[in-house]
Design a protein around this motif. Sequence first.
Motif, PDB file in Angstrom:
ATOM      1  N   ASP A   1     -15.220  -4.064  20.739  1.00  0.00           N
ATOM      2  CA  ASP A   1     -14.300  -2.956  21.009  1.00  0.00           C
ATOM      3  C   ASP A   1     -13.376  -3.322  22.171  1.00  0.00           C
ATOM      4  OD1 ASP A   1     -13.604   0.029  20.674  1.00  0.00           O
ATOM      5  OD2 ASP A   1     -14.119  -0.107  22.802  1.00  0.00           O
TER       6      ASP A   1
ATOM      7  N   HIS B   1      -9.264  -3.915  21.902  1.00  0.00           N
ATOM      8  CA  HIS B   1      -8.308  -3.159  22.722  1.00  0.00           C
ATOM      9  C   HIS B   1      -7.364  -4.119  23.456  1.00  0.00           C
ATOM     10  CE1 HIS B   1      -9.638   0.945  22.314  1.00  0.00           C
ATOM     11  NE2 HIS B   1     -10.876   0.671  22.664  1.00  0.00           N
TER      12      HIS B   1
ATOM     13  N   HIS C   1     -15.978   3.014  14.016  1.00  0.00           N
ATOM     14  CA  HIS C   1     -14.564   3.106  13.639  1.00  0.00           C
ATOM     15  C   HIS C   1     -14.018   1.690  13.645  1.00  0.00           C
ATOM     16  CE1 HIS C   1     -13.905   2.342  17.886  1.00  0.00           C
ATOM     17  NE2 HIS C   1     -14.657   3.393  18.183  1.00  0.00           N
TER      18      HIS C   1
ATOM     19  N   MET D   1     -10.100  -0.584  14.382  1.00  0.00           N
ATOM     20  CA  MET D   1      -9.127  -0.718  15.473  1.00  0.00           C
ATOM     21  C   MET D   1      -7.759  -1.037  14.876  1.00  0.00           C
ATOM     22  SD  MET D   1      -9.026  -0.791  18.926  1.00  0.00           S
ATOM     23  CE  MET D   1     -10.674  -1.231  19.466  1.00  0.00           C
TER      24      MET D   1
ATOM     25  N   HIS E   1      -8.035   3.042  18.736  1.00  0.00           N
ATOM     26  CA  HIS E   1      -8.612   3.846  17.651  1.00  0.00           C
ATOM     27  C   HIS E   1      -8.502   5.298  18.078  1.00  0.00           C
ATOM     28  CE1 HIS E   1     -12.223   4.102  20.218  1.00  0.00           C
ATOM     29  NE2 HIS E   1     -11.933   2.838  20.517  1.00  0.00           N
TER      30      HIS E   1
HETATM   31 ZN   LIG Z   1     -12.706   1.663  22.070  1.00  0.00          ZN
END
Ligand SMILES: [Zn+2]
Length: 407
Positions: A190, A194, A236, A238, A341
Amino acid sequence: MKAVLPLFIFVDACGWEIIKDDPFCGDLAPNRKRLSSVFGYSSACVPSILSGRWPMEHRNWSYFVYDPVRSPFRSLRFFRWLPSFVTSRRVFRRWLTKFVKVQLGFRGYFDLYNIPFRHIALFDFTEKKSPLRAGGMNRGPNIFDALEERGISYHVSAPEKTELENLASLIADIETEEIDFAFLYWAGLDGLLHRVGNQSKEVPCKLREYERWIDQLLAVSKKHYEEVRLYVFSDHGMASCEELLDLRARIDSLGLRMSEDYVVVYDSTMARFWYFNERARRLITDALREIPQGRIVPDSELLELRALFTDRYFGETIFLVKEGVLIVPSHMGEKPIRGMHGYHPEEKHSFAALLTNQRTIPDEVKAIPDIFQLMVRDAELAKNLNLGGPREFSACAGGSKPLVCRG
Ligand SMILES: [Zn+2]
């Protein structure tokens, strides 16, 4: 040697689009399925996975809400007198975040992000407990409550540890053969996404690293458990950020006064408004309707997404941008980032993934909260078999391969 270890590995942001054309875990967990995500950020998705319920049921949704009466941040207003080149620096915010977290006894994830100190006393923070612990939900039980109620011993990662520390800690617990269920949480992908977006070559490199770690984990597990029921899943995906939207400038230009006419939280993909007079409501909603990069999400749709809060606790108006648009500056960050996200769950990069070594994934497992039922099912199965109970054909195994009698 024990019979079964259910091993649930949560790889944050390992969305369907990230792995769809990648051989990720192809040998270890060849059965894969695209899952719908939950509207909101990890603050909404993770508690939904852990509880099997949706935001309007468990009330873990967005982090900051307008609630001056319950705001624990009054003492931080002092910092508004410091120059912004100090207070907006990430290193200062990080230091203060750690200090405040300890002072306020927050047990979950906490970040002051970029909330200005002159407004911070308007807000409360909604995740004071850790959803990764028993009793950690804002409302109702989670998987750890369910395990403790059933007397099932388990391992769960500690988010404050590094990915490798969490791996080592799980391996140590597996070697004791004392656990009947394991939940491993890795957040590194994650953070990487990002930072670099979803097209970087670093992404498949990170997936290969996870495969090596999972290999290592399975090698140890197989020495101590006859069967490992492996699930690798995400909350989720991205999206790469292609367009920046300075929403704050548009709202500021209306000439309304923050905290007297309205209050807003600018998330990265959403803005949530509370109003104190009808003029502010009209001017702001009219302005939002003029912005082509996003739209106000109507109540009917929030209800479908099971994220409608009729007490307007999380905001009276929820404005959401299209996939690929990033609200900058926001209360989450002053500067642009490459990936984000928290878009509509129907957007392409919102979808999550579930990969398993089990032959079938039950049809009713369609969205990330449904992972909860797999966790409960396999934990009960493991507890029973690890106590020496008989294997049997089980309807609740969702049509997975017939279980062999251990006799
Ligand atoms: Zn995140």
